[in-house]
Design a protein around this motif. Structure first.
Motif, mmCIF file in Angstrom:
data_model
loop_
_atom_site.group_PDB
_atom_site.id
_atom_site.type_symbol
_atom_site.label_atom_id
_atom_site.label_comp_id
_atom_site.label_asym_id
_atom_site.label_seq_id
_atom_site.Cartn_x
_atom_site.Cartn_y
_atom_site.Cartn_z
ATOM 1 N N GLY A 45 7.230 15.431 2.977
ATOM 2 C CA GLY A 45 8.480 15.771 3.066
ATOM 3 C C GLY A 45 9.294 14.855 4.348
ATOM 4 N N GLY A 46 8.864 15.599 5.472
ATOM 5 C CA GLY A 46 9.128 15.157 6.991
ATOM 6 C C GLY A 46 9.130 13.574 7.317
ATOM 7 N N PHE A 47 7.120 13.194 6.631
ATOM 8 C CA PHE A 47 6.822 11.589 6.860
ATOM 9 C C PHE A 47 7.530 10.439 5.117
ATOM 10 N N LEU A 48 8.270 10.916 4.362
ATOM 11 C CA LEU A 48 9.023 10.240 3.638
ATOM 12 C C LEU A 48 10.427 9.568 3.885
ATOM 13 N N ARG A 49 10.409 8.627 2.394
ATOM 14 C CA ARG A 49 12.003 8.430 3.294
ATOM 15 C C ARG A 49 12.562 7.756 1.535
ATOM 16 N N GLU A 50 12.933 7.780 0.893
ATOM 17 C CA GLU A 50 13.699 6.966 -0.361
ATOM 18 C C GLU A 50 13.076 6.178 -0.443
ATOM 19 N N LYS A 109 0.641 -0.864 -0.256
ATOM 20 C CA LYS A 109 0.278 -0.159 0.167
ATOM 21 C C LYS A 109 0.939 1.327 0.497
ATOM 22 N N PRO A 110 0.389 2.708 -0.730
ATOM 23 C CA PRO A 110 0.780 3.740 -0.599
ATOM 24 C C PRO A 110 0.801 4.331 0.673
ATOM 25 N N VAL A 111 2.619 5.394 1.266
ATOM 26 C CA VAL A 111 2.393 5.710 2.492
ATOM 27 C C VAL A 111 1.735 6.489 2.385
ATOM 28 N N LEU A 112 2.004 7.254 1.303
ATOM 29 C CA LEU A 112 1.505 9.029 1.465
ATOM 30 C C LEU A 112 0.557 8.777 0.036
ATOM 31 N N SER A 113 -0.539 9.985 0.480
ATOM 32 C CA SER A 113 -0.602 10.705 -1.531
ATOM 33 C C SER A 113 -0.459 11.514 -0.652
ATOM 34 N N VAL A 114 0.601 12.056 -2.508
ATOM 35 C CA VAL A 114 1.065 13.486 -2.882
ATOM 36 C C VAL A 114 0.717 14.469 -3.879
ATOM 37 N N VAL A 146 14.635 17.651 -2.065
ATOM 38 C CA VAL A 146 13.702 18.440 -2.481
ATOM 39 C C VAL A 146 13.095 16.270 -3.101
ATOM 40 N N LEU A 147 12.115 16.115 -3.147
ATOM 41 C CA LEU A 147 11.614 14.765 -2.860
ATOM 42 C C LEU A 147 10.925 14.608 -4.258
ATOM 43 N N THR A 148 11.230 13.960 -5.353
ATOM 44 C CA THR A 148 10.659 13.760 -6.504
ATOM 45 C C THR A 148 9.966 11.930 -6.736
ATOM 46 N N VAL A 149 9.063 12.143 -7.947
ATOM 47 C CA VAL A 149 7.972 10.666 -7.743
ATOM 48 C C VAL A 149 8.861 9.566 -8.897
ATOM 49 N N ASN A 150 9.703 8.778 -9.091
ATOM 50 C CA ASN A 150 10.051 8.192 -10.204
ATOM 51 C C ASN A 150 8.339 7.512 -11.272
ATOM 52 N N ALA A 151 9.398 6.618 -11.889
ATOM 53 C CA ALA A 151 7.965 6.352 -12.545
ATOM 54 C C ALA A 151 7.730 4.368 -11.778
ATOM 55 N N SER A 152 7.315 4.339 -10.899
ATOM 56 C CA SER A 152 7.257 2.634 -10.047
ATOM 57 C C SER A 152 6.573 3.782 -9.406
ATOM 58 N N SER A 153 6.451 5.227 -9.431
ATOM 59 C CA SER A 153 5.981 5.734 -7.618
ATOM 60 C C SER A 153 6.677 5.349 -6.623
ATOM 61 N N ARG A 154 8.079 5.530 -6.542
ATOM 62 C CA ARG A 154 8.801 4.901 -6.094
ATOM 63 C C ARG A 154 9.503 6.938 -5.480
ATOM 64 N N VAL A 155 9.816 6.883 -4.183
ATOM 65 C CA VAL A 155 10.158 8.115 -3.903
ATOM 66 C C VAL A 155 11.791 8.591 -3.567
ATOM 67 N N GLN A 156 12.401 9.815 -4.456
ATOM 68 C CA GLN A 156 13.856 10.016 -4.636
ATOM 69 C C GLN A 156 14.478 11.217 -3.949
ATOM 70 N N GLN A 157 15.483 10.918 -3.248
ATOM 71 C CA GLN A 157 15.608 12.558 -2.896
ATOM 72 C C GLN A 157 16.836 12.840 -3.381
#
Length: 373
Positions: free
Chosen positions: A348-353, A37-42, A307-318
Motif C-alpha cells: 500500500g505504501g507504493f501505490l496511489r489511487e 505498464k502496471p506500476v506493481l504486481s499485487v 485498504v486498497l482494492t482493484v476495480n475491473a480496469s485493474s486500477r487501484v481504489q482506496q
C-alpha cells in the motif's frame, strides 16, 4: 507538334519539382501510442473470520516480588571479606561477607574467665551457706550470720548468671560477624566494601527473594471491573521480547491524580527480564469472532485507516475502514469490508489511487511480489 512537346516537358519538370519539395518537407506523422505498464504486481486477499481476543491495555514496571534488605547487627567492626556481587544467585544460609573478629574474640575470652571466676565464687558461697545450715540447731552460728551466708550464695549465683549472659552476648556478636543470606534469591544491590567500618543497622546487600519478579501495571479505573485474579497477561518488553504472566492481586486503592490502580502480575522466569524494566502489556478478558486482515494490508493516511482494492480496469481504489484490536500480525476490521471484499495484501505504501496494477494468481503471488520488492 513542337508546341505539344514543349508543353509536356514543362509538365514533367513541374511534377518533379513539386515531388522534390514535398519530399524535403518535415514529417508530420502521428507517433505510435505506447501501452501503459502496471506500476506493481499485487496479490488479492479477502478478510477472514478469526477468533479475536478482547484485551485491556496497561503499562508498568517490572519489580521484585519481595526485596530483602540485608544489614549488619555488629557495631563498629571492620569488613574483611565480601564473597558475592550483584547478580549472584545465593542459597539460604550462604555466607555473604565477614567482619573482623579480633575484638569480639578477646571480649569472649574475658567473659569466659568471668564465668569461671563466678562459678568458683558461687561454689564457695554455697558451701559456706550449707555448713551454716548444719550448725543452725547447735547455736554455734546466729540466725543473722546464717542469713548473710545464704544471701551471699544468692548474690554469687546472680553474678554467675550475669557472666553467663555476657558470654552469650559475645557469642552472639561473634556469630553476627558472618553475614548470611536470609533466603534463596539473587543479589540486586551491594553496598558492602572491604575495609569499611560499619555501624549497626547499615545495609550491606539487597536480595530479590527466590529471584521472583512481578509486573506492577497501571490500569484505568474504568477497566478494573473487567479484571479478575488469575487472568493471563501478555507483556512486550522494550527489546521486543514477549512474556506471559498471571494476575495475582488488584490494589484496593485508585490514585486520585491519575485515576489508575496498580495490579500485580506474577511473571514466568525469563533470563531476559530484569528488575526495573518498563513493559507494555494486555490482559485477555474474552474472545470473539471478527473479520481480520494482515496488518500489511492496512495503512494510515491523514490519521485514518485504509485498504486498497482493484476495480475491473485493474486500477487501484482506496477504501476507508474502521479497525479494532491487533494480534499476531492480524488486525480486526470493524467497518468498511465484508467477507467477500477483495483487497491488496501488501504494498500500500507504493501505490496511489488510480494506479494500474497486475493481479497475480495464487500460484505465483508470493514469488513475484517478493521479487518486485
Amino acid at each position: 507538334m513542337k508546341l505539344r512537346h514543349r508543353l509536356m516537358t514543362c509538365i514533367v519538370v513541374l511534377g518533379i519539382a513539386i515531388f522534390l519539395m514535398i519530399w524535403r518537407l518535415p514529417s508530420t506523422s502521428v507517433p505510435p501510442v505506447t501501452e501503459e505498464k502496471p506500476v506493481l504486481s499485487v496479490e488479492i486477499i479477502s478478510p477472514q473470520q478469526n477468533i479475536v481476543p478482547q484485551t485491556i491495555m496497561a503499562n508498568g514496571n517490572i519489580m521484585a516480588w519481595q526485596e530483602a534488605s540485608i544489614g549488619t547487627e555488629a557495631n563498629g567492626l571492620r569488613l574483611i571479606d565480601v564473597k558475592v556481587n550483584i547478580g549472584d544467585t545465593v542459597k539460604r544460609g550462604q555466607l555473604l561477607s565477614s567482619f573482623a573478629t579480633d575484638t569480639i574474640q578477646a571480649e569472649l575470652v574475658q567473659s569466659r574467665a568471668t564465668v569461671s571466676e563466678a562459678t568458683v565464687a558461687l561454689a564457695d558461697a554455697a558451701a559456706n551457706a550449707q555448713r551454716a545450715k548444719l550448725l543452725k540447731d547447735t547455736g554455734a552460728v546466729s540466725a543473722q550470720e546464717i542469713q548473710q551466708l545464704i544471701n551471699t550464695e544468692r548474690a554469687a549465683q546472680a553474678r554467675l548468671d550475669s557472666a553467663l549472659a555476657l558470654e552469650k552476648i559475645y557469642q552472639l556478636k561473634l556469630k553476627q560477624t558472618h553475614i548470611l543470606a536470609p533466603d534463596d534469591g539473587v543479589i540486586s544491590a551491594r553496598i558492602a566494601t572491604v575495609g569499611a567500618v560499619m555501624p549497626a543497622g547499615e545495609e550491606l546487600f539487597r536480595l530479590i527473594r527466590h529471584g521472583r519478579l512481578e509486573w506492577r501495571a497501571e490500569v484505568a479505573e474504568a477497566d478494573l471491573i473487567q479484571l479478575k485474579v488469575g487472568q493471563t497477561a501478555t507483556l512486550t518488553l522494550s527489546h521486543g521480547e514477549t512474556i506471559q504472566g498471571k494476575l495475582r492481586r488488584i490494589a484496593p486503592v485508585v490514585d486520585v491524580q491519575t485515576r489508575n490502580a496498580l495490579v500485580y502480575v506474577d511473571l514466568v522466569a525469563n533470563p531476559y527480564v530484569k528488575m526495573g524494566m518498563f513493559a507494555k502489556g494486555t490482559f485477555t478478558i474474552a474472545q470473539k469472532n471478527a473479520l481480520t486482515l494482515p496488518q500489511s494490508a492496512v495503512f494510515i493516511q491523514d490519521g485514518f485507516h485504509f485498504v486498497l482494492t482493484v476495480n475491473a480496469s485493474s486500477r487501484v481504489q482506496q477504501i476507508p475502514v474502521k479497525i479494532g484490536q491487533s494480534f499476531a500480525n492480524q488486525i480486526e476490521i470493524i467497518e468498511g469490508l465484508t467477507p467477500l471484499s477483495q483487497v491488496i495484501a501488501t504494498g500500500g505504501g507504493f501505490l496511489r489511487e488510480g494506479d494500474l496494477v497486475r493481479v497475480l494468481d495464487s500460484s505465483t503471488a508470493h514469488r513475484e511480489v517478493n521479487h518486485e520488492f
